[in-house]
Design a protein around this motif. Structure first.
Motif, short mmCIF file in Angstrom:
data_model
loop_
_atom_site.label_atom_id
_atom_site.label_comp_id
_atom_site.label_asym_id
_atom_site.label_seq_id
_atom_site.Cartn_x
_atom_site.Cartn_y
_atom_site.Cartn_z
N UNK A 33 0.84 -1.20 0.00
CA UNK A 33 0.00 0.00 0.00
C UNK A 33 0.86 1.24 0.00
N UNK A 34 1.95 1.22 0.75
CA UNK A 34 2.86 2.36 0.77
C UNK A 34 3.48 2.58 -0.60
N UNK A 35 3.91 1.49 -1.23
CA UNK A 35 4.53 1.60 -2.55
C UNK A 35 3.56 2.14 -3.58
N UNK B 190 15.18 3.14 3.52
CA UNK B 190 14.32 4.29 3.80
C UNK B 190 14.94 5.58 3.27
N UNK B 191 16.26 5.69 3.30
CA UNK B 191 16.91 6.87 2.72
C UNK B 191 16.63 6.92 1.22
N UNK B 192 16.69 5.78 0.55
CA UNK B 192 16.37 5.75 -0.88
C UNK B 192 14.92 6.15 -1.13
N UNK B 193 14.01 5.68 -0.28
CA UNK B 193 12.60 6.05 -0.44
C UNK B 193 12.42 7.55 -0.31
N UNK B 194 13.13 8.16 0.62
CA UNK B 194 13.05 9.61 0.81
C UNK B 194 13.64 10.33 -0.41
N UNK B 195 14.79 9.83 -0.91
CA UNK B 195 15.40 10.43 -2.09
C UNK B 195 14.46 10.38 -3.29
#
Length: 262
Positions: A105-107, A189-194
């Motif tokens: 769901x997040x993706x 999570x850093x990649x998700x933020x980027x």
């Protein structure tokens, strides 16, 4: 764009479409195929949609520079279709409460933020390039090259709400990654933020020109606060774990959205 081009190719072939570029007559069949997928299939499908949109997004500037309105129309329709495909996936997993379901769901929401930015960008290029364009007679009846439907005001409202939801979930993920003190979750999570921050910035610029789309749940100030909070979280994770874990690989963004042009 994808780290798994063979998987992406096979998936697209299996689904019977290529880069989200089928005429509308195939849409009902495609939605039925989505409804029949299991969780693993849905996860791969979301990745394929996002990667395909990324590939098309990279072509927008060149198409605009060439005055290729047919390509811009095709891309705009593909983005709209991808956005609706993701909405269908979201509908199918709305009641999932297990870890895998919540992760997907997040993706999906994160991908819809990305795809919405692509829809807006295509609409901008079409407005700048194609105001005097007439569809050739041999393409006039082909929905593949139809003039893309304009993005409705309520779509911008929904996009802001979704973007804030995605940002909140990613922020909570950053807190959990910090507690875990494990390099894998921290890097992920850093990649998700980027990935998501540039699209939050683009969406904020877009809705600044459409204040009527904003409201209590679709606040531009809150959207910007979410963006800043994510940047601060990524910086904190990097400061705490950067030395011991190393720098994470740059996130694979579909395409960095350019500033809105007037």
């Amino acid at each position: 764009m994808s780290r798994h081009p063979k998987i992406l190719f096979l998936l697209l072939a299996l689904l019977g479409f290529c880069a989200l570029s089928l005429p509308s007559r195939a849409e009902d069949d495609q939605f039925a195929k989505i409804a029949a997928m299991d969780m693993d299939g849905l996860e791969k499908f979301v990745g394929a949609v996002t990667a395909s949109v990324g590939q098309d997004t990279l072509k927008l500037r060149g198409a605009a520079d060439r005055g290729d309105c047919l390509e811009l129309y095709r891309a705009g329709n593909a983005f709209d279709l991808g956005y609706r495909y993701l909405a269908k996936v979201n509908e199918l997993i709305a009641d999932k409460r297990d870890a895998k379901g919540l992760s997907l769901r997040t993706r999906v929401v994160q991908s819809r933020v990305v795809v919405f930015a692509a829809r807006v960008r295509a609409e901008e290029f079409i407005g700048q390039t194609c105001s005097a364009f007439t569809i050739p007679a041999d393409k006039a009846g082909d929905s593949y090259f139809a003039v893309p439907q304009k993005i409705a005001l309520e779509d911008f409202t929904g996009a802001v709400i979704e973007a804030r939801e995605a940002a909140e979930v990613i922020y909570l993920g950053a807190s959990e990654a910090a507690k875990s003190k494990k390099c894998g979750p921290v890097g992920t999570i850093i990649q998700a933020i980027q990935l998501i921050v540039p699209y939050l910035e683009k969406l904020s610029r877009d809705v600044s020109q459409r204040p009527e789309a904003l409201g209590p749940r679709a606040s531009r100030a809150a959207l910007n606060q979410s963006r800043v909070r994510l940047i601060n979280a990524a910086n904190q994770l990097d400061a705490t774990f950067g030395q011991s874990c190393g720098k994470p690989a740059p996130a694979e963004t579909p395409a960095a959205p350019a500033p809105t042009e007037q």
